[in-house]
Design a protein around this motif. Sequence first.
Motif, PDB file in Angstrom:
ATOM      1  N   GLY A  43       0.820  -1.210   0.000  1.00  0.00           N
ATOM      2  CA  GLY A  43       0.000   0.000   0.000  1.00  0.00           C
ATOM      3  C   GLY A  43       0.848   1.251   0.000  1.00  0.00           C
ATOM      4  O   GLY A  43       1.947   1.292  -0.564  1.00  0.00           O
ATOM      5  N   SER A  44       0.380   2.275   0.676  1.00  0.00           N
ATOM      6  CA  SER A  44       1.033   3.580   0.638  1.00  0.00           C
ATOM      7  C   SER A  44       2.428   3.577   1.258  1.00  0.00           C
ATOM      8  O   SER A  44       3.258   4.421   0.926  1.00  0.00           O
ATOM      9  CB  SER A  44       0.158   4.611   1.359  1.00  0.00           C
ATOM     10  OG  SER A  44      -1.049   4.815   0.667  1.00  0.00           O
ATOM     11  N   GLY A  45       2.696   2.639   2.173  1.00  0.00           N
ATOM     12  CA  GLY A  45       4.005   2.586   2.818  1.00  0.00           C
ATOM     13  C   GLY A  45       4.889   1.462   2.334  1.00  0.00           C
ATOM     14  O   GLY A  45       5.828   1.078   3.026  1.00  0.00           O
ATOM     15  N   ARG A  46       4.645   0.957   1.141  1.00  0.00           N
ATOM     16  CA  ARG A  46       5.338  -0.248   0.683  1.00  0.00           C
ATOM     17  C   ARG A  46       6.844  -0.048   0.522  1.00  0.00           C
ATOM     18  O   ARG A  46       7.598  -1.022   0.535  1.00  0.00           O
ATOM     19  CB  ARG A  46       4.731  -0.750  -0.627  1.00  0.00           C
ATOM     20  CG  ARG A  46       4.854   0.214  -1.787  1.00  0.00           C
ATOM     21  CD  ARG A  46       3.971  -0.229  -2.946  1.00  0.00           C
ATOM     22  NE  ARG A  46       4.005   0.703  -4.067  1.00  0.00           N
ATOM     23  CZ  ARG A  46       3.290   1.820  -4.118  1.00  0.00           C
ATOM     24  NH1 ARG A  46       2.511   2.155  -3.109  1.00  0.00           N
ATOM     25  NH2 ARG A  46       3.355   2.612  -5.164  1.00  0.00           N
ATOM     26  N   ASP A  47       7.313   1.187   0.352  1.00  0.00           N
ATOM     27  CA  ASP A  47       8.744   1.426   0.184  1.00  0.00           C
ATOM     28  C   ASP A  47       9.409   1.919   1.466  1.00  0.00           C
ATOM     29  O   ASP A  47      10.590   2.277   1.451  1.00  0.00           O
ATOM     30  CB  ASP A  47       8.973   2.457  -0.929  1.00  0.00           C
ATOM     31  CG  ASP A  47       8.448   1.978  -2.276  1.00  0.00           C
ATOM     32  OD1 ASP A  47       8.604   0.772  -2.556  1.00  0.00           O
ATOM     33  OD2 ASP A  47       7.893   2.796  -3.030  1.00  0.00           O
ATOM     34  N   VAL A  97       0.403   6.530   7.759  1.00  0.00           N
ATOM     35  CA  VAL A  97      -0.743   6.336   6.873  1.00  0.00           C
ATOM     36  C   VAL A  97      -2.009   6.322   7.715  1.00  0.00           C
ATOM     37  O   VAL A  97      -2.047   5.741   8.799  1.00  0.00           O
ATOM     38  CB  VAL A  97      -0.594   5.051   6.022  1.00  0.00           C
ATOM     39  CG1 VAL A  97      -0.472   3.824   6.888  1.00  0.00           C
ATOM     40  CG2 VAL A  97      -1.742   4.908   5.031  1.00  0.00           C
ATOM     41  N   PHE A  98      -3.045   7.002   7.232  1.00  0.00           N
ATOM     42  CA  PHE A  98      -4.266   7.213   7.995  1.00  0.00           C
ATOM     43  C   PHE A  98      -5.393   6.325   7.492  1.00  0.00           C
ATOM     44  O   PHE A  98      -5.574   6.153   6.287  1.00  0.00           O
ATOM     45  CB  PHE A  98      -4.715   8.675   7.885  1.00  0.00           C
ATOM     46  CG  PHE A  98      -3.793   9.644   8.545  1.00  0.00           C
ATOM     47  CD1 PHE A  98      -3.979  10.032   9.861  1.00  0.00           C
ATOM     48  CD2 PHE A  98      -2.707  10.170   7.855  1.00  0.00           C
ATOM     49  CE1 PHE A  98      -3.124  10.922  10.472  1.00  0.00           C
ATOM     50  CE2 PHE A  98      -1.841  11.060   8.457  1.00  0.00           C
ATOM     51  CZ  PHE A  98      -2.045  11.439   9.770  1.00  0.00           C
ATOM     52  N   GLY A  99      -6.159   5.789   8.435  1.00  0.00           N
ATOM     53  CA  GLY A  99      -7.381   5.066   8.123  1.00  0.00           C
ATOM     54  C   GLY A  99      -8.500   5.528   9.033  1.00  0.00           C
ATOM     55  O   GLY A  99      -8.301   6.367   9.914  1.00  0.00           O
ATOM     56  N   GLY A 100      -9.695   4.980   8.841  1.00  0.00           N
ATOM     57  CA  GLY A 100     -10.857   5.426   9.599  1.00  0.00           C
ATOM     58  C   GLY A 100     -11.553   6.587   8.902  1.00  0.00           C
ATOM     59  O   GLY A 100     -11.018   7.189   7.972  1.00  0.00           O
ATOM     60  N   GLY A 101     -12.751   6.904   9.375  1.00  0.00           N
ATOM     61  CA  GLY A 101     -13.579   7.896   8.693  1.00  0.00           C
ATOM     62  C   GLY A 101     -12.946   9.267   8.572  1.00  0.00           C
ATOM     63  O   GLY A 101     -13.105   9.954   7.545  1.00  0.00           O
ATOM     64  N   LEU A 102     -12.199   9.701   9.580  1.00  0.00           N
ATOM     65  CA  LEU A 102     -11.616  11.033   9.549  1.00  0.00           C
ATOM     66  C   LEU A 102     -10.419  11.115   8.604  1.00  0.00           C
ATOM     67  O   LEU A 102      -9.946  12.213   8.300  1.00  0.00           O
ATOM     68  CB  LEU A 102     -11.204  11.473  10.954  1.00  0.00           C
ATOM     69  CG  LEU A 102     -12.341  11.579  11.973  1.00  0.00           C
ATOM     70  CD1 LEU A 102     -11.828  12.106  13.303  1.00  0.00           C
ATOM     71  CD2 LEU A 102     -13.457  12.469  11.469  1.00  0.00           C
ATOM     72  N   SER A 103      -9.923   9.973   8.142  1.00  0.00           N
ATOM     73  CA  SER A 103      -8.815   9.997   7.187  1.00  0.00           C
ATOM     74  C   SER A 103      -9.240  10.572   5.840  1.00  0.00           C
ATOM     75  O   SER A 103      -8.386  10.865   4.991  1.00  0.00           O
ATOM     76  CB  SER A 103      -8.257   8.588   6.981  1.00  0.00           C
ATOM     77  OG  SER A 103      -9.174   7.765   6.263  1.00  0.00           O
ATOM     78  N   ASN A 104     -10.540  10.749   5.638  1.00  0.00           N
ATOM     79  CA  ASN A 104     -11.033  11.316   4.382  1.00  0.00           C
ATOM     80  C   ASN A 104     -10.932  12.838   4.346  1.00  0.00           C
ATOM     81  O   ASN A 104     -11.229  13.449   3.307  1.00  0.00           O
ATOM     82  CB  ASN A 104     -12.495  10.895   4.148  1.00  0.00           C
ATOM     83  CG  ASN A 104     -12.623   9.395   3.936  1.00  0.00           C
ATOM     84  OD1 ASN A 104     -11.811   8.791   3.240  1.00  0.00           O
ATOM     85  ND2 ASN A 104     -13.627   8.789   4.548  1.00  0.00           N
ATOM     86  N   MET A 133      -3.810   3.329   0.481  1.00  0.00           N
ATOM     87  CA  MET A 133      -4.013   2.893  -0.899  1.00  0.00           C
ATOM     88  C   MET A 133      -5.209   1.962  -1.009  1.00  0.00           C
ATOM     89  O   MET A 133      -5.941   1.981  -2.004  1.00  0.00           O
ATOM     90  CB  MET A 133      -2.756   2.197  -1.416  1.00  0.00           C
ATOM     91  CG  MET A 133      -2.865   1.715  -2.856  1.00  0.00           C
ATOM     92  SD  MET A 133      -1.305   1.037  -3.476  1.00  0.00           S
ATOM     93  CE  MET A 133      -0.332   2.541  -3.576  1.00  0.00           C
ATOM     94  N   HIS A 134      -5.440   1.149   0.032  1.00  0.00           N
ATOM     95  CA  HIS A 134      -6.505   0.148  -0.029  1.00  0.00           C
ATOM     96  C   HIS A 134      -7.771   0.565   0.702  1.00  0.00           C
ATOM     97  O   HIS A 134      -8.707  -0.232   0.818  1.00  0.00           O
ATOM     98  CB  HIS A 134      -5.999  -1.186   0.523  1.00  0.00           C
ATOM     99  CG  HIS A 134      -4.869  -1.762  -0.265  1.00  0.00           C
ATOM    100  ND1 HIS A 134      -4.994  -2.148  -1.584  1.00  0.00           N
ATOM    101  CD2 HIS A 134      -3.568  -1.994   0.066  1.00  0.00           C
ATOM    102  CE1 HIS A 134      -3.836  -2.607  -2.022  1.00  0.00           C
ATOM    103  NE2 HIS A 134      -2.959  -2.521  -1.047  1.00  0.00           N
ATOM    104  N   GLY A 135      -7.826   1.778   1.210  1.00  0.00           N
ATOM    105  CA  GLY A 135      -9.040   2.304   1.820  1.00  0.00           C
ATOM    106  C   GLY A 135      -9.588   1.413   2.912  1.00  0.00           C
ATOM    107  O   GLY A 135      -8.854   0.877   3.744  1.00  0.00           O
ATOM    108  N   ASP A 136     -10.901   1.232   2.901  1.00  0.00           N
ATOM    109  CA  ASP A 136     -11.552   0.414   3.917  1.00  0.00           C
ATOM    110  C   ASP A 136     -11.194  -1.060   3.823  1.00  0.00           C
ATOM    111  O   ASP A 136     -11.510  -1.840   4.717  1.00  0.00           O
ATOM    112  CB  ASP A 136     -13.079   0.566   3.811  1.00  0.00           C
ATOM    113  CG  ASP A 136     -13.546   1.960   4.199  1.00  0.00           C
ATOM    114  OD1 ASP A 136     -12.781   2.675   4.885  1.00  0.00           O
ATOM    115  OD2 ASP A 136     -14.662   2.334   3.808  1.00  0.00           O
TER     116      ASP A 136
END
Length: 301
Positions: A121-125, A250-257, A286-289
């Motif tokens: 995902g977003s942190g793959r590197d 990397v942010f997840g959850g509803g507020l990450s939008n 990168m993979h969202g929910d």
Amino acid sequence: MTNSLRIGIDLGGTKIEIVALDEQGSELLRRRIDTPQGDYLGTVMAVAGLVEATEDELGRRGSVGIGIPGAESQRGGLIKNANSTCLIGKPLRRDLQALLQREVRLANDANCFALSEAIDGSGRDAETVFGVILGTGVGGGIVIRQQVLVGANAIAGEWGHNPLPALPGDEHPPPDCYCGRRGCIEAYLSGPGLSADHARHTGIRLDAAAIEHHAGQGDEACAATLLRYEERLGQALAGVINILDPQVIVFGGGLSNMQQLYRNLPERCAPHVFSDTVCTRFLPPMHGDSSGVRGAAWLWN
């Protein structure tokens, strides 16, 4: 059947989701069912049933990883810290292994989110990824060289129940947290925490999405609430950066939008980071929910 796929399960309070990935991480199948409310045995049977149905449909036997809203105690293997309270004190992994007749790997759902984004995902590197959940609660997970850091107490990354350092102008006493403490990061930075902060300052109760919308329409009170939120989030994450120094958050959850977070957080963190510059990247998932359930599958990476 051959053991040639990875099965991941996201065991949530309202839904149970399953995904099957091939060796390259391509998705072969995804299903979702409601979680049996307050029913531990029903939940265990539902998870086992999803695994068996998935393997029957794909004609292959898979490894099984499960993300849970809690952690497995290092003493006795019972579930602790779960907001799905019917899991607390239960030998979940042991029971599922008995039903499925194989080893099962469990991890906190925030750890699964971080692992997913670290692997493909977003942190793959990045060598070190801190995964942040900003939603109904505030959680976190740490992945180093694509391996989850669990910790001596199985709480690595649980930054949400540290006290938020007071910023100038913060009200006192600090708000209560459900954990029994006051002033926790979660009490300020969760979705309900953002809503409660707005209500304390304005007397008006709005959810996070409405606050963001009204701020975008020029509402000064909502804009001030979001500014307080950003400043508190910046200070809280600066503490993480000072200790962990991750390449990627990397942010997840509803507020990450909330897209302004990615623009503004470097500036909000900078005054509190012990460095002349902040090189940490703040990224959406990168993979969202889908990240949490994918990360559960990648527990067998």
